[in-house]
Write a protein that holds these residues in place. Sequence first.
Motif, short mmCIF file in Angstrom:
data_model
loop_
_atom_site.label_atom_id
_atom_site.label_comp_id
_atom_site.label_asym_id
_atom_site.label_seq_id
_atom_site.Cartn_x
_atom_site.Cartn_y
_atom_site.Cartn_z
N VAL A 1 0.84 -1.20 0.00
CA VAL A 1 0.00 0.00 0.00
C VAL A 1 0.88 1.26 0.00
CG1 VAL A 1 -1.73 1.31 1.30
CG2 VAL A 1 -1.93 -1.18 1.11
N GLU A 2 2.01 1.18 0.69
CA GLU A 2 2.90 2.35 0.80
C GLU A 2 3.48 2.75 -0.54
OE1 GLU A 2 6.85 4.30 1.49
OE2 GLU A 2 6.50 2.24 0.80
N LYS A 3 3.58 1.81 -1.50
CA LYS A 3 4.11 2.16 -2.82
C LYS A 3 3.21 3.17 -3.53
CE LYS A 3 6.27 -2.39 -3.54
NZ LYS A 3 6.24 -3.63 -4.36
N SER A 4 1.91 3.04 -3.33
CA SER A 4 0.96 3.97 -3.95
C SER A 4 0.75 5.23 -3.13
CB SER A 4 -0.39 3.27 -4.15
OG SER A 4 -0.28 2.14 -4.99
N PHE A 5 0.97 5.14 -1.81
CA PHE A 5 0.70 6.28 -0.92
C PHE A 5 1.86 6.48 0.06
CE2 PHE A 5 -3.45 4.83 -2.34
CZ PHE A 5 -4.04 6.03 -2.75
N PRO A 6 3.04 6.83 -0.45
CA PRO A 6 4.19 7.04 0.45
C PRO A 6 3.92 8.18 1.43
CG PRO A 6 4.65 7.87 -1.76
CD PRO A 6 3.37 7.11 -1.86
N GLY A 7 4.20 7.91 2.70
CA GLY A 7 4.03 8.94 3.72
C GLY A 7 2.60 9.17 4.15
N ASP A 8 1.64 8.38 3.67
CA ASP A 8 0.22 8.57 4.00
C ASP A 8 -0.10 7.83 5.30
OD1 ASP A 8 -2.70 8.27 4.05
OD2 ASP A 8 -2.65 8.99 1.99
N VAL A 9 -0.73 8.53 6.25
CA VAL A 9 -1.09 7.88 7.52
C VAL A 9 -2.07 6.73 7.32
CG1 VAL A 9 -0.64 9.89 8.98
CG2 VAL A 9 -2.91 9.59 7.94
N GLY A 10 -2.75 6.70 6.18
CA GLY A 10 -3.65 5.59 5.90
C GLY A 10 -2.94 4.24 5.85
#
Length: 404
Positions: free
Chosen positions: A232-241
């Motif tokens: 998931v982090e690959k699509s939303f780096p740094g996102d608290v989600g």
Amino acid sequence: MDRLHNTIRPYAWGSRTAIAELTGRRPGSEPEAELWMGAHPGDPSRLDRGDGLVGLDAVIAADPEAELGRPTVERFGQTLPFLFKILAAGEPLSIQVHPNLEQARAGFADEESRGVPLDARQRNYKDPNHKPEAICALTPFTGLCGFRSPAAAAELLELLDVDELAPVVGALRTQPANEALRQALVQILGLAAADAARIVPRAAAALREAAVAAEKAGDHERAVELADYADVEKSFPGDVGVLAGLLLNHVRLVPGQALYLGAGVPHAYLHGLGVELMANSDNVLRAGLTPKHIDVPELLKVTLFEPQAPAVLRPEPVPDGHGEQLYPCPIDEFRLSRYQGGTDRIPTETPQILLCTAGTVELRDATGAQLTLRPGESAFLPAGAPAPEAVGPDSTLFRATVRL
């Protein structure tokens, strides 16, 4: 029987190939996320009864009882009470929660009274309706659904060995379940952007290392789960989600399995192609994995802070249902079922949309009317229409209607 002409919405998280491959088209340059079938004013289906293409919403509005039947109008009002979709997730959707009917009505009325434009970025409620939904996998489908137990969530967060998450773990370890989950989500969503930008990549790296270790230990299922969270982090780096998603159950559906999601249940779809059926609403409160508006106070008001395992649904044969297989959902606004192969009689006491997802289906009724549906094609049948036979060896036909 009316063939439907439907709109595909090109959200950024959509797949560039899945819907095109289903319908036998060459993939385009834009992602294709959702194909809408129904009468929602945002993108109503269109049909042609001799005067050119007209929106299904307008057709129903012109004579609700003729299209929906009197029992449906008396029970649900003068519009089609469900929205049917093909959903293709190439990247994760936002972590989201849907309000119950009372919350939706109150939220919509409040924003209307304050003059918030319907298309405003900060608008939470697009309509006064709730949005329970069901998703049925057409391909292997991955998602997050409902809160883990606080103990399981704490164990997963401890695995990351990130000191800044110690207060979250502490809340999960010491508070009663509902309060523990609420505090954990509040603390995660309250992280400063700079802190999240530092913590999230470390968490993702730790998840990948744990996935490798689980695979070496022979626990393939655990390895897949941890890798999915990390991806998931690959699509939303740094996102608290990315961190909020760790509070939720991981679920993988095989084709034919489904999930039902009621009001207040946090969820996110990560990857796969599915058929989605929901009440006729577009109300979404988001908790991360999105560039869109996040209203944390409103989210907390509608979220159900209860641990619950995902209830995977399997189709059940309907007694004397002429081959119909029902996905049991505890809701009246929609009813999802399917037919697979052979010759099946489709009942028409209620308004419905039929969607072909495999093979070719010939619909034939006693008046001699015929309609051929291929994968990705759909038809609207008004209540009381002549009951057609669906003929199609090696075909799959989904049926969306209401329960009275």
